[in-house]
Each structure stands twice: as structure tokens, then as C-alpha cells.
Design a protein around this motif. Structure first.
Motif, PDB file in Angstrom:
ATOM      1  N   GLU A 513      52.585  86.757  99.903  1.00 25.58           N
ATOM      2  CA  GLU A 513      51.225  86.198  99.991  1.00 25.58           C
ATOM      3  C   GLU A 513      50.576  86.644 101.299  1.00 25.58           C
ATOM      4  O   GLU A 513      51.137  86.439 102.374  1.00 25.58           O
ATOM      5  CB  GLU A 513      51.274  84.667  99.942  1.00 25.58           C
ATOM      6  CG  GLU A 513      49.910  84.009 100.108  1.00 25.58           C
ATOM      7  CD  GLU A 513      49.993  82.500 100.210  1.00 25.58           C
ATOM      8  OE1 GLU A 513      49.356  81.918 101.117  1.00 25.58           O
ATOM      9  OE2 GLU A 513      50.742  81.901  99.378  1.00 25.58           O
ATOM     10  N   LYS A 515      46.538  87.014 103.397  1.00 20.23           N
ATOM     11  CA  LYS A 515      45.165  86.495 103.424  1.00 20.23           C
ATOM     12  C   LYS A 515      44.273  87.500 104.145  1.00 20.23           C
ATOM     13  O   LYS A 515      43.901  87.290 105.309  1.00 20.23           O
ATOM     14  CB  LYS A 515      45.136  85.122 104.099  1.00 20.23           C
ATOM     15  CG  LYS A 515      45.899  84.053 103.313  1.00 20.23           C
ATOM     16  CD  LYS A 515      45.733  82.665 103.908  1.00 20.23           C
ATOM     17  CE  LYS A 515      46.459  81.628 103.061  1.00 20.23           C
ATOM     18  NZ  LYS A 515      46.300  80.260 103.621  1.00 20.23           N
ATOM     19  N   ASP A 517      41.235  88.109 103.902  1.00 23.84           N
ATOM     20  CA  ASP A 517      39.880  87.633 104.214  1.00 23.84           C
ATOM     21  C   ASP A 517      39.880  86.504 105.241  1.00 23.84           C
ATOM     22  O   ASP A 517      38.885  85.780 105.371  1.00 23.84           O
ATOM     23  CB  ASP A 517      39.186  87.160 102.929  1.00 23.84           C
ATOM     24  CG  ASP A 517      39.033  88.275 101.908  1.00 23.84           C
ATOM     25  OD1 ASP A 517      38.795  89.420 102.335  1.00 23.84           O
ATOM     26  OD2 ASP A 517      39.176  88.001 100.708  1.00 23.84           O
ATOM     27  N   HIS A 520      41.450  81.111 106.042  1.00 26.34           N
ATOM     28  CA  HIS A 520      40.883  80.159 105.088  1.00 26.34           C
ATOM     29  C   HIS A 520      40.340  80.848 103.843  1.00 26.34           C
ATOM     30  O   HIS A 520      39.715  80.198 103.000  1.00 26.34           O
ATOM     31  CB  HIS A 520      39.784  79.339 105.760  1.00 26.34           C
ATOM     32  CG  HIS A 520      40.218  78.682 107.038  1.00 26.34           C
ATOM     33  ND1 HIS A 520      41.344  77.891 107.117  1.00 26.34           N
ATOM     34  CD2 HIS A 520      39.695  78.728 108.296  1.00 26.34           C
ATOM     35  CE1 HIS A 520      41.497  77.470 108.367  1.00 26.34           C
ATOM     36  NE2 HIS A 520      40.523  77.970 109.102  1.00 26.34           N
ATOM     37  N   GLY A 521      40.581  82.147 103.747  1.00 29.01           N
ATOM     38  CA  GLY A 521      40.136  82.878 102.577  1.00 29.01           C
ATOM     39  C   GLY A 521      41.123  82.756 101.425  1.00 29.01           C
ATOM     40  O   GLY A 521      42.204  82.162 101.553  1.00 29.01           O
ATOM     41  N   GLU A 522      40.761  83.318 100.287  1.00 29.44           N
ATOM     42  CA  GLU A 522      41.620  83.257  99.121  1.00 29.44           C
ATOM     43  C   GLU A 522      42.879  84.109  99.351  1.00 29.44           C
ATOM     44  O   GLU A 522      42.785  85.238  99.836  1.00 29.44           O
ATOM     45  CB  GLU A 522      40.876  83.781  97.894  1.00 29.44           C
ATOM     46  CG  GLU A 522      39.808  82.828  97.366  1.00 29.44           C
ATOM     47  CD  GLU A 522      40.420  81.526  96.872  1.00 29.44           C
ATOM     48  OE1 GLU A 522      41.481  81.575  96.207  1.00 29.44           O
ATOM     49  OE2 GLU A 522      39.859  80.453  97.170  1.00 29.44           O
ATOM     50  N   PRO A 523      44.050  83.581  99.025  1.00 31.89           N
ATOM     51  CA  PRO A 523      45.278  84.380  99.195  1.00 31.89           C
ATOM     52  C   PRO A 523      45.360  85.489  98.152  1.00 31.89           C
ATOM     53  O   PRO A 523      44.816  85.366  97.046  1.00 31.89           O
ATOM     54  CB  PRO A 523      46.395  83.351  98.997  1.00 31.89           C
ATOM     55  CG  PRO A 523      45.786  82.283  98.153  1.00 31.89           C
ATOM     56  CD  PRO A 523      44.348  82.211  98.546  1.00 31.89           C
ATOM     57  N   ARG A 524      46.028  86.549  98.516  1.00 34.37           N
ATOM     58  CA  ARG A 524      46.313  87.637  97.581  1.00 34.37           C
ATOM     59  C   ARG A 524      47.821  87.821  97.486  1.00 34.37           C
ATOM     60  O   ARG A 524      48.549  87.545  98.439  1.00 34.37           O
ATOM     61  CB  ARG A 524      45.641  88.932  98.050  1.00 34.37           C
ATOM     62  CG  ARG A 524      44.131  88.849  98.057  1.00 34.37           C
ATOM     63  CD  ARG A 524      43.506  90.201  98.340  1.00 34.37           C
ATOM     64  NE  ARG A 524      42.074  90.092  98.545  1.00 34.37           N
ATOM     65  CZ  ARG A 524      41.290  91.123  98.850  1.00 34.37           C
ATOM     66  NH1 ARG A 524      41.816  92.348  98.973  1.00 34.37           N
ATOM     67  NH2 ARG A 524      39.995  90.953  99.026  1.00 34.37           N
ATOM     68  N   TYR A 525      48.257  88.299  96.320  1.00 34.06           N
ATOM     69  CA  TYR A 525      49.692  88.364  96.052  1.00 34.06           C
ATOM     70  C   TYR A 525      50.093  89.771  95.635  1.00 34.06           C
ATOM     71  O   TYR A 525      49.364  90.472  94.927  1.00 34.06           O
ATOM     72  CB  TYR A 525      50.067  87.363  94.959  1.00 34.06           C
ATOM     73  CG  TYR A 525      49.719  85.947  95.308  1.00 34.06           C
ATOM     74  CD1 TYR A 525      50.579  85.183  96.087  1.00 34.06           C
ATOM     75  CD2 TYR A 525      48.515  85.365  94.876  1.00 34.06           C
ATOM     76  CE1 TYR A 525      50.264  83.872  96.431  1.00 34.06           C
ATOM     77  CE2 TYR A 525      48.193  84.067  95.212  1.00 34.06           C
ATOM     78  CZ  TYR A 525      49.066  83.326  95.994  1.00 34.06           C
ATOM     79  OH  TYR A 525      48.743  82.046  96.339  1.00 34.06           O
ATOM     80  N   GLU A 567      45.074  73.365 102.130  1.00 32.20           N
ATOM     81  CA  GLU A 567      44.782  73.718 100.738  1.00 32.20           C
ATOM     82  C   GLU A 567      45.297  72.682  99.753  1.00 32.20           C
ATOM     83  O   GLU A 567      44.909  72.658  98.587  1.00 32.20           O
ATOM     84  CB  GLU A 567      45.375  75.096 100.400  1.00 32.20           C
ATOM     85  CG  GLU A 567      46.880  75.192 100.490  1.00 32.20           C
ATOM     86  CD  GLU A 567      47.372  75.638 101.853  1.00 32.20           C
ATOM     87  OE1 GLU A 567      48.467  76.220 101.931  1.00 32.20           O
ATOM     88  OE2 GLU A 567      46.648  75.387 102.851  1.00 32.20           O
TER      89      GLU A 567
END
Length: 585
Positions: A513, A515, A517, A520-525, A567
């Protein structure tokens, strides 16, 4: 010329009535009372004397003494292996009196204890031979180990059912059974034996009216109570804490120091020895873990902490600060008189404190690069770990690194390998993971090394120029940026991918995981397969064909509770709760 007269040394009977402290240190005691002069001069706490004609046999019910032994093939060999190799390993830095003394003494009178330690010796030798791939040496074999283990369990159950006074001996057996299952990798069974031992300790306290009323190490009404509280309880407490934190253990906890009416631990004004300091630290971590779990439960119900809980958390922080001051005071007062073993034990406690601080830091950092502020903690962890791992007296060979039940290096070293951005420090952490004891509890150092080697490669792939460790390389130029950092990971072994020849390796699907961005941005996987060494499988239960074994997934040892995750609650709630617990704005 007359033959020279041969002088003979006067023979004196060996004195076996010294104080408990001198007995544990294996030195001659002057037997002064109420405390011996040798302990006074050395600045040690004299633990007093056993009642006349008593010893470890005092904890054995009379009908247990003299029970005929039934010897299985290979039992003698397994016993020899246990006393020469397993006992020193399991004793670690603090429990030598139990593993090298009490267990041996009771095994001479109680067949169940003797067969339990033979089972440990047998399975330990088998595990060691598998790891060392030594085909020229044969052990008693896994079948003998299981037979001894099952026979010991049957004997203990039979005695416990007919004799309520057998609690100390049965509790000792629970500890031995736990170690056997740790060596086999049977997490549910190990947790069950620990739970049993904790229940027996509480039953003993209720039966004898010996609940802790002050700091640990107080005087006790009987030898049995002293044995329960000073030898068995510290082992159960540490086992229970580590199994609950890093395995499937129950959430019942055991505390060795007294707890006052406000829920605060009653610690000594100053520590008199290292073992007292260690017990206090384990109690603090245990009680903190319980509070955090209670906080999670409250937040899960949508409740904010009430005034009483705020007070309790404030007391927790004060106790941690007080423990640190007391430990430093102990080092200042007595450190100059310590031998090598005691200095190593002090370093082990310092590692435990580093782990505690790292656990707290994980709640307080807002970004991955915020870990940079704690470089001193990383460097201290590496320095202490290097000192402990390089001790050839304690670790003369690979077999001596088979299993550790008190060292606690995997947690802090995996934090350095993961959270530290400085390339040289990270690489030192990874190297020490490989050199440390291969297993702690149910954690395997080599697997964490493989995972965080890949994490480092992934993060450093964002650099424009790869890091090459040369004398003129400036580490500041090779720090992975925030957007490339791994915030979390999820690991799952893939079925039917284990190599059966030589070292065992299993493919794991690991999802990282990030981040990119911002925090506090959307996580990417991102998911990829990683080949990891697997020296032991984990037994998870029984099936039609016997034990059901799986390769346990690696877990995030730094995973924080839900109440501290924005979150999972919200930013305002998380900030409020962390402010309550850690005094943060």
C-alpha cells in the motif's frame, strides 16, 4: 630416597543450604541471616532460604514421588540434548534458575516433567538438524517426541484431576508444553497451554490468598508461592504477552506487580536487580495493551473515552516515564559491578524499551518521512542488537539460534528495515535480521528479511540514481521520497508453491500500500509474488489425516489499533484520542 608424601585435600560435605540467590548464582553462601553477607556486599537482594529438608520436591505431591518411569527409545538421548543445548537456549538472559535448576530437580522426581523435557529435546534436535541439513546425525525422531509429549500430558491430567495441591507442578508442565508447541510451530496449542498456565496461576492466587499487594519480588508465605510468583509467573507473563501480540492467543492477561484502586501498577521506588526491572516493563506493556484493546472496543461502539479512562492513560504514560528513570538509576548504581552476562541482560532490557518506544512512535507519526526524527532510536537498536548477536558465548553456532523466547530482536529490527530511510542503517538492520535467532515465538527472521529487502528495493527504485555504498556517498542524496514509501502490506502464502528439496521456499502474494497523493490521499495497491524461505510450517488444527499445517502469512507487527487510525474513525477523533494517550496537540 623416600617417596614424596602425597597430600590429600580435606573433604567436606557439600553445603546445599545456602540462600536462594547464591544458589541461583552457583556460588558459596556464608548463610548469614536474615540475609547473607555475600549478597549484601554485592548489592544484591538476598531471597532468603528454603525451609529445612525442602527444595523443589516441596512442590511435588507425595504420591508423585517415586512413580516408575517408562523409558521410550531415544528418551535418554533427548534428555541429554535438552540439558546441554535446549535448556541454555530457553533460559535466555533471565530464566536460568528455572531451566537449569528447577526443571532438572523436578524431573528427577516426576516422570511427566522428565518426559516433557525429553519431548522438547527431541523436537529441538530434529528442528536443528533440518535447519543445518546434517544428514550424518540422527535424532530420536519426531514420532518419539510426540509420544513423550502425549504421555506427559496424560500423566499431568491424571494428577491434576486427583490432587488439588499439584498446581505448581502442573503449571510448570504447562510452560514445558508451550515450549514444545512453539518449537513445532503449533500456534493454537501453544496459546492453549499458556491460557491454562495463566488460569492455574490465578487459581493458586485465589486459593492461597496471595494476590500481589505490592511491587514484584515481595516476600512470600511459602516456598510454593515464591516458586509460582518468582519463577513461573514471569515466564507465563512474557509468553502470554508475545502470543497475544504476535499470535492467536487469548486476551486474558497476567500482571505480576500489584494494581491500585485506580488501575495503576504499583512499581518499586527503585529497582534492585535487572529481573525486577524486566518484570516491571513486561507488566507495563501488558497493561498498556489491555488499555488499547479497551479503547478499540469503546471506539467500535461509537464512544469517546470518559474521564476515568483519560486518567488511566495519563497514569500509564507516567509509569513508563518512571520505569525509564528507575532503570537508568539501577544502571548508575550497579552497572559498574555487572559481569558480561549481566551487561548483556541489561542490553536485552534496553532492546525491550526500544521496542516499546517504536510501538509508541508508530501511533504518533503522521507521515512515513516523520520517522526521520527518530534516527537516534534506530541507531541505538542497531548498536544493541549487534552487541547481543555477536556474543559467541551465547551463540557459538547456528543451532544456538534455533529459537529465542526472550530476545525480541525481530520487532525492532524489522522496524529499522522498514521505516528507516537512511540506506546504510536499513542495510545494517537487514543484515542483523539474517544473523539474529531464526525464530522468536512464531516469527521467522529470514522471512521478514526477504520481505523488507523487497520493500527497500521498491522504495529506492524511485531514486534517480541507485544507492552504492562507497565512502564518499552522501546518504542524504538517497532517501526515498514520501510518495514511494510503503505504508502497509498484506501477505498471503500461495498454496502448493513450497519447495520440498533443500531449504524450503514458498511463494507469497504480497500487496503493498502506497499513498502517492499524500498521507491523506487515497491509497494505491500493488501486488507481486515474493519467494520467501520457510523453515517451519504452522500447525493450525487437526484433520482426518492428522495435523493440518499451513505456511502462516507475515503480519504487520507495527499495525496500530483502530482508535488511532483516521480512516477508521475520523481525523478529529483520532487526534483527540492520541492527544489523550500520548499528550499530543
Amino acid at each position: 630416597m623416600d617417596a614424596p608424601v602425597r597430600r590429600s585435600r580435606a573433604s567436606k560435605p557439600k553445603v546445599r543450604t545456602g540462600c536462594l540467590t547464591c544458589k541461583a548464582r552457583r556460588i558459596k553462601c556464608d548463610e548469614g541471616k536474615p540475609e547473607c553477607k555475600r549478597c549484601k556486599i554485592g548489592g544484591r537482594k538476598c531471597d532468603g532460604y528454603l525451609p529445612a529438608q525442602e527444595g523443589m520436591l516441596a512442590i511435588v505431591p507425595k504420591q508423585l514421588i517415586g512413580v516408575p518411569a517408562v523409558t521410550l527409545p531415544g528418551e535418554s538421548r533427548a534428555l541429554e540434548f535438552f540439558f546441554h543445548r535446549s535448556a541454555p537456549l530457553l533460559a535466555g538472559f533471565f530464566e536460568g534458575a528455572f531451566w537449569n535448576g528447577s526443571v532438572l530437580q523436578l524431573s528427577l522426581a516426576e516422570p511427566a516433567i522428565r518426559q516433557a523435557i525429553a519431548a522438547i529435546g527431541s523436537v529441538h534436535e530434529e528442528q536443528g538438524l533440518k535447519r543445518l541439513e546434517d544428514s550424518n546425525v540422527s535424532s530420536a525422531g519426531p514420532q518419539t517426541a510426540v509420544q513423550l509429549y502425549n504421555r506427559a500430558i496424560r500423566l499431568v491430567i491424571a494428577r491434576a484431576n486427583v490432587d488439588p495441591n499439584a498446581i505448581p507442578a502442573v503449571t510448570m508442565a504447562s510452560i514445558l508444553f508451550t515450549c514444545f508447541e512453539f518449537l513445532r510451530g503449533n500456534a493454537p496449542a501453544a496459546a492453549s497451554h499458556i491460557t491454562s498456565g495463566v488460569r492455574l496461576l490465578q487459581e493458586w492466587r485465589d486459593k492461597t490468598g496471595t494476590q500481589p499487594v505490592g511491587p514484584w519480588g515481595q516476600s512470600h508465605k511459602s516456598f510454593e508461592s515464591q516458586f509460582m510468583e518468582t519463577e513461573l509467573a514471569p515466564i507465563l507473563s512474557l509468553f502470554n504477552l508475545n502470543t497475544c501480540e504476535f499470535g492467536p492467543g487469548q486476551r486474558s492477561r497476567v500482571i505480576l506487580n500489584a494494581v491500585d484502586e485506580h488501575g495503576f501498577l504499583v512499581l518499586a521506588d527503585k529497582f534492585e536487580d535487572l529481573r525486577e526491572a524486566r518484570v516491571a516493563l513486561v507488566d507495563l506493556v501488558t497493561s498498556t495493551s489491555v488499555l488499547f484493546s479497551n479503547m478499540d472496543e469503546s471506539v467500535g461502539k461509537g464512544q469517546l473515552p470518559d474521564t476515568n479512562l483519560v486518567t488511566v492513560f495519563s497514569g500509564m504514560r507516567n509509569n513508563l516515564d518512571r520505569w525509564k528513570a528507575n532503570f537508568e538509576n539501577l544502571v548508575d548504581r550497579k552497572g559498574a559491578t555487572w559481569d558480561k552476562a549481566q551487561r548483556s541482560a541489561a542490553d536485552n532490557i534496553r532492546i525491550m524499551w526500544c521496542s516499546t518506544e517504536i510501538g509508541i512512535i508508530s501511533y504518533t507519526v503522521g507521515t512515513e518521512t516523520a520517522w526521520d526524527a527518530h534516527r537516534d532510536s534506530f541507531e541505538q537498536t542497531l548498536r544493541l542488537s549487534e552487541s547481543l548477536i555477536s556474543d559467541t558465548d551465547r551463540y557459538p553456532d547456528d543451532l544456538s539460534k534455533t529459537l529465542s523466547l526472550d530476545l525480541g530482536l525481530i520487532f525492532p529490527l524489522h522496524a529499522v528495515a522498514w521505516k528507516c530511510r537512511w540506506p546504510r542503517l536499513r542495510r545494517r538492520g537487514l543484515d542483523l535480521l539474517l544473523r539474529s535467532p531464526k525464530r522468536e515465538w512464531l516469527l521467522e527472521a529470514e522471512r521478514y528479511h526477504a520481505l523488507f529487502t523487497r520493500v527497500m528495493e521498491f522504495e529506492e527504485s524511485a531514486l534517480s540514481v541507485p544507492f552504492i555504498d562507497t565512502p564518499d556517498a552522501d546518504e542524504e542524496d538517497f532517501l526515498p521520497p514520501e510518495h514511494a514509501r510503503i505504508h502497509d502490506f498484506y501477505c498471503q502464502p500461495l498454496p502448493n508453491t513450497t519447495s520440498r528439496t533443500g531449504n524450503k521456499y514458498t511463494l507469497h502474494a504480497v500487496t503493498f500500500e502506497t499513498k502517492p497523493d499524500g498521507p491523506h490521499g487515497e491509497p494505491r495497491y500493488h501486488t507481486e509474488c515474493i519467494r520467501m524461505p520457510t523453515t517451519t510450517s504452522q500447525i493450525v488444527g487437526k484433520g482426518d489425516q492428522g495435523d493440518v499445517e499451513v505456511i502462516a502469512p507475515l503480519t504487520n507487527l507495527l499495525s496500530i489499533k483502530q482508535w488511532a487510525k483516521p480512516e477508521l474513525t475520523d481525523m478529529q477523533t483520532a487526534s483527540l484520542l492520541k492527544g489523550v494517550v500520548f499528550g499530543l496537540d
